[in-house]
Scaffold this motif. Structure first.
Motif, PDB file in Angstrom:
ATOM      1  N   ILE A  42      28.517  -0.679 131.730  1.00  0.00           N
ATOM      2  CA  ILE A  42      29.285  -0.934 130.509  1.00  0.00           C
ATOM      3  C   ILE A  42      30.408   0.099 130.368  1.00  0.00           C
ATOM      4  CG2 ILE A  42      29.170  -0.946 127.990  1.00  0.00           C
ATOM      5  CD1 ILE A  42      26.283  -2.052 128.362  1.00  0.00           C
ATOM      6  N   ALA A  43      30.059   1.346 130.654  1.00  0.00           N
ATOM      7  CA  ALA A  43      31.067   2.409 130.534  1.00  0.00           C
ATOM      8  C   ALA A  43      32.225   2.152 131.498  1.00  0.00           C
ATOM      9  CB  ALA A  43      30.429   3.763 130.821  1.00  0.00           C
ATOM     10  N   VAL A  44      31.904   1.804 132.740  1.00  0.00           N
ATOM     11  CA  VAL A  44      32.962   1.563 133.722  1.00  0.00           C
ATOM     12  C   VAL A  44      33.765   0.325 133.345  1.00  0.00           C
ATOM     13  CG1 VAL A  44      33.425   1.032 136.146  1.00  0.00           C
ATOM     14  CG2 VAL A  44      31.727   2.740 135.559  1.00  0.00           C
ATOM     15  N   PHE A  45      33.073  -0.680 132.821  1.00  0.00           N
ATOM     16  CA  PHE A  45      33.758  -1.903 132.392  1.00  0.00           C
ATOM     17  C   PHE A  45      34.830  -1.575 131.350  1.00  0.00           C
ATOM     18  CE2 PHE A  45      34.301  -5.605 129.647  1.00  0.00           C
ATOM     19  CZ  PHE A  45      34.463  -6.628 130.568  1.00  0.00           C
ATOM     20  N   VAL A  46      34.464  -0.764 130.373  1.00  0.00           N
ATOM     21  CA  VAL A  46      35.403  -0.401 129.305  1.00  0.00           C
ATOM     22  C   VAL A  46      36.522   0.488 129.866  1.00  0.00           C
ATOM     23  CG1 VAL A  46      35.645   0.843 127.120  1.00  0.00           C
ATOM     24  CG2 VAL A  46      33.697  -0.688 127.488  1.00  0.00           C
ATOM     25  N   LEU A  47      36.121   1.432 130.702  1.00  0.00           N
ATOM     26  CA  LEU A  47      37.092   2.360 131.301  1.00  0.00           C
ATOM     27  C   LEU A  47      38.197   1.603 132.058  1.00  0.00           C
ATOM     28  CD1 LEU A  47      36.923   5.469 131.236  1.00  0.00           C
ATOM     29  CD2 LEU A  47      36.107   5.379 133.596  1.00  0.00           C
ATOM     30  N   CYS A  48      37.768   0.543 132.743  1.00  0.00           N
ATOM     31  CA  CYS A  48      38.723  -0.218 133.547  1.00  0.00           C
ATOM     32  C   CYS A  48      39.714  -1.011 132.693  1.00  0.00           C
ATOM     33  CB  CYS A  48      37.994  -1.178 134.483  1.00  0.00           C
ATOM     34  SG  CYS A  48      37.058  -0.321 135.750  1.00  0.00           S
ATOM     35  N   LEU A  49      39.397  -1.157 131.414  1.00  0.00           N
ATOM     36  CA  LEU A  49      40.324  -1.862 130.527  1.00  0.00           C
ATOM     37  C   LEU A  49      41.371  -0.929 129.930  1.00  0.00           C
ATOM     38  CD1 LEU A  49      37.899  -4.296 128.679  1.00  0.00           C
ATOM     39  CD2 LEU A  49      39.801  -4.947 130.174  1.00  0.00           C
ATOM     40  N   LEU A  50      41.138   0.389 130.095  1.00  0.00           N
ATOM     41  CA  LEU A  50      42.068   1.352 129.490  1.00  0.00           C
ATOM     42  C   LEU A  50      43.510   1.200 129.990  1.00  0.00           C
ATOM     43  CD1 LEU A  50      40.042   4.665 129.058  1.00  0.00           C
ATOM     44  CD2 LEU A  50      40.621   2.914 127.364  1.00  0.00           C
ATOM     45  N   PRO A  51      43.740   0.982 131.300  1.00  0.00           N
ATOM     46  CA  PRO A  51      45.135   0.807 131.727  1.00  0.00           C
ATOM     47  C   PRO A  51      45.816  -0.347 130.995  1.00  0.00           C
ATOM     48  CG  PRO A  51      43.726   1.102 133.638  1.00  0.00           C
ATOM     49  CD  PRO A  51      42.821   0.981 132.448  1.00  0.00           C
ATOM     50  N   LEU A  52      45.068  -1.408 130.763  1.00  0.00           N
ATOM     51  CA  LEU A  52      45.635  -2.555 130.053  1.00  0.00           C
ATOM     52  C   LEU A  52      45.929  -2.182 128.607  1.00  0.00           C
ATOM     53  CD1 LEU A  52      46.365  -5.570 130.036  1.00  0.00           C
ATOM     54  CD2 LEU A  52      43.998  -6.062 129.401  1.00  0.00           C
ATOM     55  N   ALA A  53      44.982  -1.472 127.989  1.00  0.00           N
ATOM     56  CA  ALA A  53      45.177  -1.058 126.593  1.00  0.00           C
ATOM     57  C   ALA A  53      46.392  -0.138 126.476  1.00  0.00           C
ATOM     58  CB  ALA A  53      43.921  -0.342 126.095  1.00  0.00           C
ATOM     59  N   ARG A  54      46.513   0.773 127.435  1.00  0.00           N
ATOM     60  CA  ARG A  54      47.640   1.703 127.413  1.00  0.00           C
ATOM     61  C   ARG A  54      48.973   0.942 127.543  1.00  0.00           C
ATOM     62  NH1 ARG A  54      50.339   3.351 131.820  1.00  0.00           N
ATOM     63  NH2 ARG A  54      51.752   5.124 131.601  1.00  0.00           N
ATOM     64  N   ALA A  55      49.008   0.004 128.496  1.00  0.00           N
ATOM     65  CA  ALA A  55      50.236  -0.770 128.699  1.00  0.00           C
ATOM     66  C   ALA A  55      50.579  -1.558 127.441  1.00  0.00           C
ATOM     67  CB  ALA A  55      50.077  -1.706 129.898  1.00  0.00           C
ATOM     68  N   ALA A  56      49.553  -2.171 126.839  1.00  0.00           N
ATOM     69  CA  ALA A  56      49.793  -2.958 125.626  1.00  0.00           C
ATOM     70  C   ALA A  56      50.343  -2.067 124.516  1.00  0.00           C
ATOM     71  CB  ALA A  56      48.495  -3.627 125.180  1.00  0.00           C
ATOM     72  N   TRP A  57      49.770  -0.876 124.407  1.00  0.00           N
ATOM     73  CA  TRP A  57      50.220   0.031 123.353  1.00  0.00           C
ATOM     74  C   TRP A  57      51.678   0.444 123.573  1.00  0.00           C
ATOM     75  CZ3 TRP A  57      51.811   5.119 122.558  1.00  0.00           C
ATOM     76  CH2 TRP A  57      51.806   5.526 121.206  1.00  0.00           C
ATOM     77  N   ILE A  58      52.017   0.769 124.820  1.00  0.00           N
ATOM     78  CA  ILE A  58      53.391   1.200 125.132  1.00  0.00           C
ATOM     79  C   ILE A  58      54.385   0.075 124.837  1.00  0.00           C
ATOM     80  CG2 ILE A  58      54.931   1.758 127.071  1.00  0.00           C
ATOM     81  CD1 ILE A  58      52.677   3.539 128.151  1.00  0.00           C
ATOM     82  N   VAL A  59      54.003  -1.145 125.188  1.00  0.00           N
ATOM     83  CA  VAL A  59      54.926  -2.264 124.961  1.00  0.00           C
ATOM     84  C   VAL A  59      55.032  -2.581 123.477  1.00  0.00           C
ATOM     85  CG1 VAL A  59      55.245  -4.741 125.315  1.00  0.00           C
ATOM     86  CG2 VAL A  59      54.641  -3.278 127.247  1.00  0.00           C
ATOM     87  N   LEU A  60      53.873  -2.661 122.797  1.00  0.00           N
ATOM     88  CA  LEU A  60      53.891  -3.065 121.388  1.00  0.00           C
ATOM     89  C   LEU A  60      54.545  -2.004 120.496  1.00  0.00           C
ATOM     90  CD1 LEU A  60      50.397  -4.784 121.137  1.00  0.00           C
ATOM     91  CD2 LEU A  60      52.644  -5.865 121.326  1.00  0.00           C
ATOM     92  N   SER A  61      54.445  -0.732 120.907  1.00  0.00           N
ATOM     93  CA  SER A  61      55.062   0.314 120.094  1.00  0.00           C
ATOM     94  C   SER A  61      56.562   0.416 120.368  1.00  0.00           C
ATOM     95  CB  SER A  61      54.398   1.667 120.381  1.00  0.00           C
ATOM     96  OG  SER A  61      54.718   2.068 121.698  1.00  0.00           O
ATOM     97  N   GLY A  62      57.053  -0.379 121.316  1.00  0.00           N
ATOM     98  CA  GLY A  62      58.488  -0.386 121.590  1.00  0.00           C
ATOM     99  C   GLY A  62      58.949   0.780 122.440  1.00  0.00           C
ATOM    100  N   ALA A  63      58.007   1.476 123.085  1.00  0.00           N
ATOM    101  CA  ALA A  63      58.389   2.651 123.870  1.00  0.00           C
ATOM    102  C   ALA A  63      58.998   2.277 125.229  1.00  0.00           C
ATOM    103  CB  ALA A  63      57.180   3.562 124.079  1.00  0.00           C
ATOM    104  N   ALA A  64      58.772   1.054 125.668  1.00  0.00           N
ATOM    105  CA  ALA A  64      59.331   0.656 126.967  1.00  0.00           C
ATOM    106  C   ALA A  64      60.687  -0.016 126.745  1.00  0.00           C
ATOM    107  CB  ALA A  64      58.376  -0.298 127.675  1.00  0.00           C
ATOM    108  N   VAL A  65      61.722   0.546 127.365  1.00  0.00           N
ATOM    109  CA  VAL A  65      63.064  -0.023 127.198  1.00  0.00           C
ATOM    110  C   VAL A  65      63.152  -1.390 127.863  1.00  0.00           C
ATOM    111  CG1 VAL A  65      65.511   0.305 127.707  1.00  0.00           C
ATOM    112  CG2 VAL A  65      64.119   2.258 127.024  1.00  0.00           C
ATOM    113  N   ASN A  66      62.539  -1.506 129.036  1.00  0.00           N
ATOM    114  CA  ASN A  66      62.515  -2.781 129.756  1.00  0.00           C
ATOM    115  C   ASN A  66      61.050  -3.202 129.911  1.00  0.00           C
ATOM    116  OD1 ASN A  66      62.824  -4.956 131.455  1.00  0.00           O
ATOM    117  ND2 ASN A  66      64.234  -3.925 132.859  1.00  0.00           N
TER     118      ASN A  66
END
Lengths: 302, 207
Positions: free
Chosen positions: B23-47
């Motif tokens: 379960i821990a590894v399952f959640v850990l593996c979703l972190l890159p996706l969560a991080r990407a979503a956060w960066i995009v949704l917060s408008g931090a990515a220019v492209n």
């Protein structure tokens, strides 16, 4: 003032400690606009009929997404590291096949009659922006040095100073960065030397204190932080052409019909837009510049 | 994955206890996706589209390499528990690969099918990337216990496809960068070590 400061330290070299320690955040937040010290004086400029009516990108977009390999190959790196570049004192040597070779100090260049030129910028990578440059025609500078009849090409060079340009410590390109134009391209009214954008001096990551802007060519032709302009008879060597002649030609005019060997150039993503738009021949400046290339095979001369 | 498990009689017979590690590894593996979503949704990515493409692409490669590191890790340490995570890690490589491909098809090309066919045929870096995704698909499908049983010894043979998949994936990255090969070289070096380790073992066994 009673207490004299040592004359060898420019005010622009002194960064407040707090700013220094938070420099990355500071660069992102303020887009690095305040670091050169002189920036509080906004640049006065005249509007130009050569400007596009497209909506300009935000200063944040323009100053945080840059290809400037002297500060790193990732597009976020120039905004993080360009603060180390000292843009004063700064001289641009203009020499070669000219009657009156000379060096121009940046203060003198900033006193040229400045115009706002809102131009589209199309990167060879397939994205584009609209940027409200402040600058003056390159032709007005070249006229001051009286080019002779052997001046067929103009070669440009960026500063080489690895101590302030960390990217130059790696050999990703053959430094200094070099670019070139044919004389008629250089004299074209659309070709400018930019010293600012959005009514202020250039952020370092955008090529401070002075850069070329040639809006109908891919962005890499618009060389940044220029220290030398050399007029010559031979076609000059240019950095990306030296790095990969198969992919980057001397002309590098924006051309939707000639693909980059590895990707299509038919469309582009305008930063801030979701859907791609069609790339226009000569980046939409065909009416003004197509004549320069009449009779040339643009597939060969890419 | 949980649903696949439930349908599987062999797994259903196991005591229904939480496997905290998984379960821990399952959640850990979703972190890159969560991080990407956060960066995009917060408008931090220019492209944002370029950012999502890069991020999902490099994470696909990373998960492939992590998956390939499991066997050497077990052999070196003697631990058996990493082996229990291998299927999930491999499926995460496929998951991020699917996101990567979807980004290309939807956000980048906007379902321009002729344009994409042209890309696949004409642009070698897209050809090899697409081939890697194609080869990864049967591995994801046959990752269940049921398929393992059905394919018997062939299952192992089939899953050796993960080697060409990883090679094509690194080649895909190598061929797409404009000039700075630092990142692709990093992935290539790790892959070389992981494959080199296997080769050495094989040679030693023969000797």
């Amino acid at each position: 003032m009673l207490i004299k400061k040592p004359a060898d330290i420019q005010p622009s070299e002194i960064t407040p400690e707090g700013v220094y320690f938070n420099r990355r955040q500071f660069m992102l937040g303020s887009a690095g606009l305040l670091l050169s010290g002189e920036t509080l004086a906004a640049l006065a400029s005249k509007k130009s009929p050569l400007s596009t009516s497209d909506k300009p990108n935000s200063l944040k977009d323009i100053s945080s997404y840059n290809n400037y390999y002297e500060f790193g190959t990732d597009k976020s790196e120039p905004a993080m590291y360009a603060g180390s570049l000292k843009t004063r004192p700064w001289n641009v040597v203009v020499d070669g096949e000219v009657g009156k070779p000379r060096s121009f100090g940046i203060e003198e260049l900033l006193k040229q009659p400045l115009e706002e030129r809102i131009y589209r910028l199309r990167c060879v990578e397939g994205w584009s922006m609209v940027i409200p440059w402040i600058g003056f025609p390159l032709s007005s500078l070249l006229k001051q040095v009286a080019p002779n009849s052997r001046a067929k090409y103009v070669a440009f060079e960026t500063l080489q100073r690895p101590s302030e340009m960390p990217g130059q410590r790696s050999r990703v390109l053959d430094w200094p960065y070099r670019e070139g134009l044919r004389m008629d391209e250089a004299m074209h009214p659309l070709t400018i030397l930019a010293v600012g954008l959005y009514n202020d001096v250039l952020p370092n990551q955008n090529g401070a204190p002075i850069r070329l802007v040639v809006p109908w060519k891919y962005g890499f032709k618009s060389i940044k932080s220029i220290v030398r302009i050399h007029l010559q008879e031979q076609m000059p060597a240019t950095s990306w052409n030296m790095a990969n002649a198969h992919e980057y030609g001397f002309y590098s005019n924006v051309n939707p019909e000639v693909d980059h060997p590895r990707w299509s150039q038919a469309s582009e993503r305008r930063i801030g837009e979701f859907l791609k738009r069609k790339t226009l021949m000569f980046n939409g400046y065909g009416d003004q510049v197509a004549g320069l290339y009449r009779g040339m095979d643009l597939r060969k001369n890419f | 994955m949980t649903t696949l498990r439930m349908k599987n009689p062999a797994a259903a017979r196991q005591p229904a206890r939480f496997n905290w590690l998984k379960i821990a590894v399952f959640v850990l593996c979703l972190l890159p996706l969560a991080r990407a979503a956060w960066i995009v949704l917060s408008g931090a990515a220019v492209n944002p589209v370029e950012f999502i493409t890069r991020s999902t692409g490099t994470w696909t490669l990373s998960f492939l390499l992590i998956t390939l590191a499991i066997s050497p890790l077990r052999q070196l340490s003697g631990w058996s528990w990493p082996l229990r995570l291998r299927r999930m890690l491999g499926l995460y490589a496929f998951f991020y690969g699917c996101l990567h491909l979807t980004t290309y098809v939807w956000l980048d090309q906007f379902f321009d099918w002729p344009g994409m066919l042209h890309d696949i045929a004409k642009r070698p870096f897209i050809t090899v990337g697409f081939a890697a995704m194609l080869l990864m698909t049967p591995l994801a499908i046959t990752s269940t216990q049921g398929w393992m049983r059905r394919l018997k010894r062939n299952w192992g043979k089939l899953h050796q496809l993960v080697y060409p998949v990883a090679l094509l994936g690194v080649l895909h990255y190598w061929w797409l960068v404009k000039k700075d090969l630092t990142q692709p070289m990093l992935y290539a070096s790790v892959l070389a070590v992981l494959l080199g380790w296997r080769l050495l073992r094989k040679l030693r066994h023969k000797a």
